[in-house]
Motif scaffolding. Structure first.
Motif, mmCIF file in Angstrom:
data_model
loop_
_atom_site.group_PDB
_atom_site.id
_atom_site.type_symbol
_atom_site.label_atom_id
_atom_site.label_comp_id
_atom_site.label_asym_id
_atom_site.label_seq_id
_atom_site.Cartn_x
_atom_site.Cartn_y
_atom_site.Cartn_z
ATOM 1 N N THR A 161 6.032 -5.524 8.474
ATOM 2 C CA THR A 161 4.928 -4.661 8.059
ATOM 3 C C THR A 161 3.804 -5.500 7.471
ATOM 4 O O THR A 161 3.987 -6.651 7.098
ATOM 5 N N HIS A 218 2.212 -0.261 8.560
ATOM 6 C CA HIS A 218 1.736 -0.060 7.189
ATOM 7 C C HIS A 218 2.908 -0.183 6.223
ATOM 8 O O HIS A 218 3.978 0.384 6.452
ATOM 9 N N ARG A 219 2.690 -0.879 5.116
ATOM 10 C CA ARG A 219 3.765 -1.113 4.144
ATOM 11 C C ARG A 219 3.775 -0.093 3.011
ATOM 12 O O ARG A 219 4.808 0.154 2.409
ATOM 13 N N TYR A 220 2.627 0.538 2.724
ATOM 14 C CA TYR A 220 2.518 1.414 1.560
ATOM 15 C C TYR A 220 2.101 2.819 1.991
ATOM 16 O O TYR A 220 1.191 2.985 2.800
ATOM 17 N N VAL A 226 10.768 5.051 5.018
ATOM 18 C CA VAL A 226 10.193 4.240 3.932
ATOM 19 C C VAL A 226 11.049 3.028 3.561
ATOM 20 O O VAL A 226 10.929 2.491 2.470
ATOM 21 N N ASN A 281 12.153 -0.496 2.763
ATOM 22 C CA ASN A 281 11.407 -1.701 2.350
ATOM 23 C C ASN A 281 9.913 -1.431 2.191
ATOM 24 O O ASN A 281 9.089 -2.319 2.404
ATOM 25 N N ARG A 282 9.582 -0.217 1.784
ATOM 26 C CA ARG A 282 8.191 0.161 1.563
ATOM 27 C C ARG A 282 8.041 0.779 0.181
ATOM 28 O O ARG A 282 9.022 1.109 -0.472
ATOM 29 N N ARG A 283 6.800 0.933 -0.250
ATOM 30 C CA ARG A 283 6.515 1.518 -1.555
ATOM 31 C C ARG A 283 5.732 2.817 -1.372
ATOM 32 O O ARG A 283 4.902 2.930 -0.469
ATOM 33 N N CYS A 325 13.777 2.652 0.031
ATOM 34 C CA CYS A 325 12.431 2.571 -0.525
ATOM 35 C C CYS A 325 12.461 1.662 -1.755
ATOM 36 O O CYS A 325 13.404 1.697 -2.552
#
Length: 207
Positions: free
Chosen positions: A3, A61-63, A101, A103-105, A128
């Motif tokens: 990401t 997208h990471r977030y 989600v 490994n995402r915030r 998450c």
């Protein structure tokens, strides 16, 4: 999957607010003005939410930033979120987002969102990394100021990492601008979940 450190905004408001209160769109456009890529989707229904959440999960997208009204019960306790066409309970929202989600915030612009069961439920159902949300009711203008400043600081100087220590530091700085408190839920290296409340104690937290 790999990401990029970019933000995807999902926003939903009341019909009569759509022309004047799109805080998520304002923040997204501000990021773009500073040369930071972002995506923005306005939704009205749960069906659209599920579709956009899936698309986010398949994107780089990471977030994820969710902007909507919060819902409360008759006792004033936070219960979830309100899309244009109806409410979604906290646990149902967590179930919708959980598969997308890893490994995402996740960041929330929803009144009292930190007081619902959403963050704990999402982190327990998924991989998450963290959830950041306001503790109390927050005005549209204060939310726009907070999140614009927060993302500006997090991405300043080409920073690619949202380490928890940097999140805590910058939330503290930005929370003081709007005199509001925020709660960060985050996953530790040993997979336990911690939470911390950040911001000035200038007024009592909601019950």
């Amino acid at each position: 999957m790999s990401t990029e450190p970019t933000v995807c905004f999902i926003e939903s408001l009341g019909f009569l607010e759509e022309q004047t209160h799109k805080e998520g769109e304002i923040i997204s456009r501000t990021l773009q003005l500073s040369g930071k890529s972002s995506a923005y989707a306005y939704i009205r229904t749960e069906e659209e939410l599920r579709a956009v959440a899936k698309e986010f999960g398949e994107s780089d997208h990471r977030y994820l930033h969710l902007s909507s009204h919060g819902t409360v019960n008759a006792k004033g306790r936070a219960t979830g979120f309100h899309l244009t066409t109806g409410p979604i309970a906290s646990d149902d929202m967590a179930e919708i987002l959980a598969p997308h989600v890893e490994n995402r915030r996740v960041f929330l612009s929803s009144c009292l969102a930190a007081r619902s069961t959403f963050a704990q439920s999402l982190l327990s159902q998924s991989k998450c990394l963290s959830v950041l949300a306001p503790m109390n009711s927050i005005k549209f203008d204060d939310a726009a100021v907070f999140w614009t400043a927060f993302y500006h600081l997090m991405f300043k100087g080409g920073k690619r990492s949202m380490a928890v220590r940097r999140i805590k530091k910058n939330v503290g700085i930005c929370a003081s601008l709007v005199q509001e408190r925020f709660r960060l839920y985050y996953r530790c290296d040993d997979d336990t979940i911690e939470k911390v409340t950040i911001g000035p104690l200038t007024k009592p937290d909601a019950a």
